[in-house]
Scaffold this active site. Structure first.
Site, mmCIF file in Angstrom:
data_model
loop_
_atom_site.group_PDB
_atom_site.id
_atom_site.type_symbol
_atom_site.label_atom_id
_atom_site.label_comp_id
_atom_site.label_asym_id
_atom_site.label_seq_id
_atom_site.Cartn_x
_atom_site.Cartn_y
_atom_site.Cartn_z
ATOM 1 N N CYS A 68 4.138 -2.495 14.679
ATOM 2 C CA CYS A 68 5.166 -2.300 13.660
ATOM 3 C C CYS A 68 6.556 -2.529 14.221
ATOM 4 O O CYS A 68 7.513 -2.707 13.473
ATOM 5 C CB CYS A 68 5.054 -0.917 13.051
ATOM 6 S SG CYS A 68 4.819 0.396 14.258
ATOM 7 N N GLY B 100 0.812 -1.208 0.000
ATOM 8 C CA GLY B 100 0.000 0.000 0.000
ATOM 9 C C GLY B 100 0.844 1.256 0.000
ATOM 10 O O GLY B 100 0.565 2.213 -0.744
ATOM 11 N N GLY B 101 1.889 1.279 0.811
ATOM 12 C CA GLY B 101 2.738 2.450 0.889
ATOM 13 C C GLY B 101 3.487 2.733 -0.397
ATOM 14 O O GLY B 101 3.551 3.879 -0.857
ATOM 15 N N GLU C 98 5.140 4.712 6.632
ATOM 16 C CA GLU C 98 5.712 3.680 7.496
ATOM 17 C C GLU C 98 5.143 2.351 7.054
ATOM 18 O O GLU C 98 3.921 2.179 7.003
ATOM 19 C CB GLU C 98 5.369 3.945 8.960
ATOM 20 C CG GLU C 98 5.976 2.915 9.900
ATOM 21 C CD GLU C 98 5.212 2.816 11.205
ATOM 22 O OE1 GLU C 98 4.870 1.688 11.599
ATOM 23 O OE2 GLU C 98 4.957 3.862 11.809
#
Length: 531
Positions: free
Chosen positions: A309, A252-253, A272
């Site tokens: 994360c 996605g990033g 991130e």
């Protein structure tokens, strides 16, 4: 029905510049992952017209909002924080239903969210965020005179923020990206995460009420719902958006980074994404308490079903009897761990698939107890040797959940060879006794090139919100290793420097005007002073 299972104060609508708007796209409902039950109300996805309306309002608000005083914006952030705290009970009830996370965790996250807002309010009042520098004119300098040059930082413009799945509050609608962007003077358009739409609406209401109470422009904040591949890309590519904050998957990033780079006017994306956060138990530390380290490691690994994360997904150590003791202790702790719900059914399925793939490439050391309810995370611990790890790309992949891999090395030199092959990380953890300091010193030099935060004799889960924290790192942990998404330094992502040459004092911004009307620290002719 409980408050979290009825519409209550929830409307099922988006908020665009203070107005409630019903999305006409696909309707989504949150799922209680602990029970698989749908929660009401349904939320209709927005479309391109909603994006355009929200971003146009944000751009219209940008001029007056960026020209508000630091004191006014600080008051605004404090008001949001007060509103979030006032909604704590309702937020805890709804967020626990939408995520399966325990009430104590959500209660803490409410406090972290309001605390971040107040931190940035204090940053605004302190004033160094302006980056004020003044090189006074030197008309008599030879061979050429020096002009009067002054510098300050100004906001980039409206920012698109993407809510994260694993932190429904602290990395979501009023999370760190939103708080730092608003502090910088940037209006914000948030794309809520589909996993917790009700929680997002409640927080959106808190921000909207603060806008009214503080007299800020209505377009300072909007909240949209929609798919990342459609509405999200439309948001990032809208010409009124000037920066992006994202927390989520690598796929996605990187998709958003590509979309932003392909614009006629490329913009920064602060994403991130992926990190496995290596842990290094050195020889002396293992010798002192291998069993205790093994248990503590699993405590960090299984916290929150491993959905952090900064979850410790990799252990790298020299093979030997002490490492065997560590592995045995960790194995026992994993075997006795009780499965807990993951955030969404999709995340649970992805975790199971990732563990299944790892079973083909590494040795299974231990699995947690078998789950009884739906969407539960059954912890997994694997082991392999360094040669196998170095030859594999699959074993470096992040499994989002309570899964970790132990890499056995021949010696400390091979530990460094494995480290050199790692991708960028958010964190790296070293456990070292006094006798390990020589090895640790070499390792720290290696880890500086790989991670944004290096910690000793602790565990990476848990990110302190303060002035010195770095929550970032080389790709793929983030898309820009020069920044942080946590801590007061995060404000700098949404600012840029401007120099003012020979501008009359009557026209100078207050931060760089004569007499220092803002009473802030400034660097004058190279010297930091408040005079």
């Amino acid at each position: 029905m409980t408050t979290a299972e009825r519409t209550g104060t929830l409307t099922g609508q988006m908020i665009i510049a203070g107005e409630y708007v019903t999305g006409t796209g696909r309707a989504i409902q949150a799922v209680n992952p602990a029970t698989d039950k749908l929660l009401t109300p349904a939320y209709g996805h927005g479309d391109a017209a909603d994006v355009e309306r929200a971003t146009a309002a944000a751009w219209q608000a940008f001029g007056p909002y960026r020209n508000t005083t630091s004191a006014d914006r600080a008051h605004f952030l404090d008001t949001i924080a007060d509103n979030v705290d006032a909604a704590r009970d309702e937020l805890v009830e709804r967020a626990t239903a939408e995520t399966g996370l325990p009430a104590a965790r959500i209660t803490g996250e409410v406090g972290r969210t309001s605390g971040q807002l107040r931190l940035f309010a204090s940053v605004l009042r302190e004033g160094s965020w302006h980056g004020a520098r003044i090189d006074p004119a030197l008309p008599d300098r030879t061979p050429l005179p020096r002009p009067d040059i002054r510098q300050r930082r100004i906001p980039l413009g409206p920012v698109a923020v993407f809510g994260a799945s694993n932190f429904p509050l602290a990395f979501s609608v009023a999370g760190g990206d939103t708080a730092s962007a608003l502090a910088a003077g940037c209006p914000v358009v948030v794309k809520a995460h589909d996993a917790h739409p009700g929680t997002s609406e409640l927080v959106g209401k808190a921000i909207t009420a603060a806008i009214v109470a503080s007299g800020m422009p209505a377009g300072t904040f909007s909240l949209l719902y929609g798919a990342g591949s459609e509405l999200g890309v439309a948001l990032v590519t809208d010409p009124n958006i000037k920066a992006v904050g994202f927390t989520g998957s690598r796929s996605g990033g990187t998709a958003l980074v590509r979309a932003a780079a392909a614009r006629p006017e490329p913009i920064p994306v602060y994403a991130e994404m992926s990190s496995i956060n290596p842990v290094y138990p050195l020889a002396g530390a293992l010798r002192a308490d291998a069993a205790g380290l093994g248990r503590a490691f699993v405590g960090s690994l299984t916290m929150g079903s491993g959905q952090f994360c900064t979850n410790p997904g990799l252990v790298i150590a020299v093979d030997g009897p002490d490492l065997d003791t560590f592995i045995e202790s960790a194995s026992q702790a994993v075997s006795g761990s009780t499965p807990t719900p993951m955030l969404t059914p999709n995340i649970a399925r992805s975790y199971t698939g990732g563990v299944d793939e790892f079973e083909k490439a590494a040795t299974v050391v231990a699995r947690g107890e078998r789950p009884e309810g739906p969407n539960a995370c059954r912890a997994a611990l694997f082991a392999t040797d360094a040669d196998t790890f170095l030859a594999s790309t699959e074993l470096q992949q992040e499994i989002f959940g309570a899964s970790s891999l132990i890499v056995k090395c021949r010696d400390q030199q091979q530990v460094r060879e494995v480290t050199a092959k790692l991708e960028g990380q958010l964190t790296a953890t070293v456990h070292a006794a006094d006798t390990d300091h020589d090895d640790a010193a070499e390792l720290v030099g290696d880890l500086e090139l790989k991670a944004g935060r290096i910690l000793f004799n602790g565990w990476p889960t848990g990110v302190e919100v303060g002035h010195a924290m770095v929550h970032g790192g080389p790709y793929p942990s983030t898309s820009d290793s020069r920044t942080t998404s946590v801590g007061s330094l995060a404000i700098e992502r949404f600012l840029r420097p401007v120099a003012y040459q020979d501008v009359p004092d009557a026209l100078r911004p207050a931060a760089i005007a004569d007499g220092n009307p803002e009473h802030i620290w400034r660097r004058i002719d190279g010297e930091l002073t408040r005079d």
